[in-house]
Enzyme design. Sequence first.
Site, PDB file in Angstrom:
ATOM      1  N   GLU A  83      -4.638   5.495   9.164  1.00  0.00           N
ATOM      2  CA  GLU A  83      -4.586   4.033   9.133  1.00  0.00           C
ATOM      3  C   GLU A  83      -5.474   3.573   7.976  1.00  0.00           C
ATOM      4  OE1 GLU A  83      -2.626   2.016  11.291  1.00  0.00           O
ATOM      5  OE2 GLU A  83      -1.878   4.043  11.293  1.00  0.00           O
ATOM      6  N   LYS A 124       0.533   3.390  20.272  1.00  0.00           N
ATOM      7  CA  LYS A 124       1.901   3.932  20.309  1.00  0.00           C
ATOM      8  C   LYS A 124       2.363   4.132  21.754  1.00  0.00           C
ATOM      9  CE  LYS A 124       1.492   6.129  15.819  1.00  0.00           C
ATOM     10  NZ  LYS A 124       0.864   7.226  15.086  1.00  0.00           N
ATOM     11  N   VAL A 174       2.774   2.657   2.372  1.00  0.00           N
ATOM     12  CA  VAL A 174       4.104   2.448   2.961  1.00  0.00           C
ATOM     13  C   VAL A 174       4.881   1.406   2.147  1.00  0.00           C
ATOM     14  CG1 VAL A 174       5.345   1.678   5.026  1.00  0.00           C
ATOM     15  CG2 VAL A 174       3.285   3.081   5.263  1.00  0.00           C
ATOM     16  N   GLY A 175       4.203   0.298   1.782  1.00  0.00           N
ATOM     17  CA  GLY A 175       4.869  -0.781   1.057  1.00  0.00           C
ATOM     18  C   GLY A 175       5.432  -0.319  -0.275  1.00  0.00           C
ATOM     19  N   ASP A 226      -4.991   4.409  17.712  1.00  0.00           N
ATOM     20  CA  ASP A 226      -3.641   4.449  17.132  1.00  0.00           C
ATOM     21  C   ASP A 226      -2.659   5.106  18.116  1.00  0.00           C
ATOM     22  OD1 ASP A 226      -1.819   4.395  14.628  1.00  0.00           O
ATOM     23  OD2 ASP A 226      -1.739   6.482  15.279  1.00  0.00           O
ATOM     24  N   THR A 249       1.748  -4.367   6.477  1.00  0.00           N
ATOM     25  CA  THR A 249       0.282  -4.379   6.600  1.00  0.00           C
ATOM     26  C   THR A 249      -0.085  -3.822   7.976  1.00  0.00           C
ATOM     27  OG1 THR A 249      -0.029  -6.490   7.760  1.00  0.00           O
ATOM     28  CG2 THR A 249       0.369  -6.609   5.384  1.00  0.00           C
ATOM     29  N   SER A 250      -1.387  -3.768   8.240  1.00  0.00           N
ATOM     30  CA  SER A 250      -1.802  -3.464   9.627  1.00  0.00           C
ATOM     31  C   SER A 250      -2.572  -4.673  10.160  1.00  0.00           C
ATOM     32  CB  SER A 250      -2.657  -2.203   9.673  1.00  0.00           C
ATOM     33  OG  SER A 250      -3.824  -2.398   8.911  1.00  0.00           O
ATOM     34  N   GLY A 289       0.846  -1.183   0.000  1.00  0.00           N
ATOM     35  CA  GLY A 289       0.000   0.000   0.000  1.00  0.00           C
ATOM     36  C   GLY A 289       0.886   1.240   0.000  1.00  0.00           C
ATOM     37  N   LYS A 318       1.844  -1.660  14.120  1.00  0.00           N
ATOM     38  CA  LYS A 318       1.835  -1.517  15.591  1.00  0.00           C
ATOM     39  C   LYS A 318       1.131  -2.658  16.311  1.00  0.00           C
ATOM     40  CE  LYS A 318       0.940   3.115  14.368  1.00  0.00           C
ATOM     41  NZ  LYS A 318       0.153   3.081  13.143  1.00  0.00           N
ATOM     42  N   GLY A 332      -2.514   9.751   2.694  1.00  0.00           N
ATOM     43  CA  GLY A 332      -1.879   8.513   3.175  1.00  0.00           C
ATOM     44  C   GLY A 332      -1.432   8.597   4.623  1.00  0.00           C
TER      45      GLY A 332
END
Length: 369
Positions: free
Chosen positions: A212, A227, A16-17, A223, A95-96, A14, A119, A209
């Site tokens: 999440e 963290k 980040v990927g 989120d 991924t998440s 996505g 996370k 982007g």
Amino acid sequence: MSPNPIYLGVVGVGGVGTAFLNQLARFPNPPKLVLLARSSQTLLAPTPAYSPIPAADWATAAATPLVTKTGALPAEEIATYLASAPGRAILVDNTSDINLAKQYPTFLKKGISVVTPNKKGFSDDLSLWKDIFSSAAEGKAHVYHESTVGAGLPVLSTLKDLVATGDEVTRIEGVFSGTLSFLFNTFAPASGSSNAQWSAVVAQAKELGYTEPDPRDDLNGMDVARKLTILARLAGLEVSRPDSFPIESLIPEALASLPSSAEGITEFMTRLPEFDAQMANIKDSAEKEGKVVRYVGSIDVASKAVKVGLQYFDKDSAIAGLKGSDNIISFYTKRYGSNPLIVQGAGAGGDVTAMGVASDLIKVMDRLQ
Ligand SMILES: NC(=O)C1=CN([C@@H]2O[C@H](COP(=O)(O)OP(=O)(O)OC[C@H]3O[C@@H](n4cnc5c(N)ncnc54)[C@H](OP(=O)(O)O)[C@@H]3O)[C@@H](O)[C@H]2O)C=CC1
Ligand SMILES: N[C@@H](CC=O)C(=O)O
Ligand code: NA
């Protein structure tokens, strides 16, 4: 060429990927990319040669001749495939997905190191956190997850260095969400004024982007809570779960029970404008006191208190003056005294998050040499 070839599996292409693959393509001594997966499809270098797939965007990688294509593979199969490669292997999870994260111990016990901005695994049950690190020790593998807090900003490495060198961390506080920072900096700026509607800024943050995959995970405070759970654990607190302390949600009550599916996200984004007045009221209340509202978090180590929610700030404060998606994280420690060590900068976005992932990958590769 590095002396020992290192084999790489990347799951998630996505925001980040895709940025991560871009950065990987520029590594002078890249690992051999042998597995690339998204939710519905997996590309594999054929065995036993494990000849690498080009580190390019998904479409280019998928069009490469001789790549084996299958549907989604169970994590155990990915682990078996990577563990059979003729050298040490690393999994990058972009991924998440909590289910993939729950399988990190399976990878680590097989000697496969894990690098991720996800996370979920590090902030779920404390038992999973402990399992991840004991499995890494058992498999002589490494776990790096810098981008799980503050995207590519050196937040976790800073905290680990403080702890490892014997400093006593007493308090950690600041703005930990790139999305919520962007929302409040745009919707309620400290200087000048804004007529932006809350829902329109949420849509913009999603488009950029920052959010999440499900933006409700940002707006409900989870989120940020995740963290803070990660930071608190690294600071030595045994936080049982990310929902074991109070979290202020910005999700309108009437939208709270929408399903967590793609349809649920669409309905949420479509109906959010109906509730713009609620956020405008919060902004106006702060304005009446000559302040701005921001979403912040804090960990008080001595009292073990973790807090996540809205607070008013003077307009000339550092937190009120943040720009864009900036995070600001202040570490109060015995050694640093009353002036905290501060880390500040962009806390969301594909490129800066991928930088944290790519630099973690380089660290793991160095340690495996
Ligand atoms: N965006 C940001 O600024 C930051 C993000 N992060 C973290 O980075 C991670 C990725 O975020 P982002 O890139 O924005 O998310 P995206 O939604 O853009 O991408 C997620 C990717 O993961 C794939 N995916 C999801 N589940 C699976 C699965 N079970 N198996 C294989 N592939 C799967 C999706 O597949 P498909 O393409 O088929 O949909 C997609 O390619 C998240 O954990 C997020 O919390 C951390 C810091 C900052
Ligand atoms: N959605 C998150 C992404 C980084 O962790 C945020 O906005 O901070
Ligand atoms: Na970070």
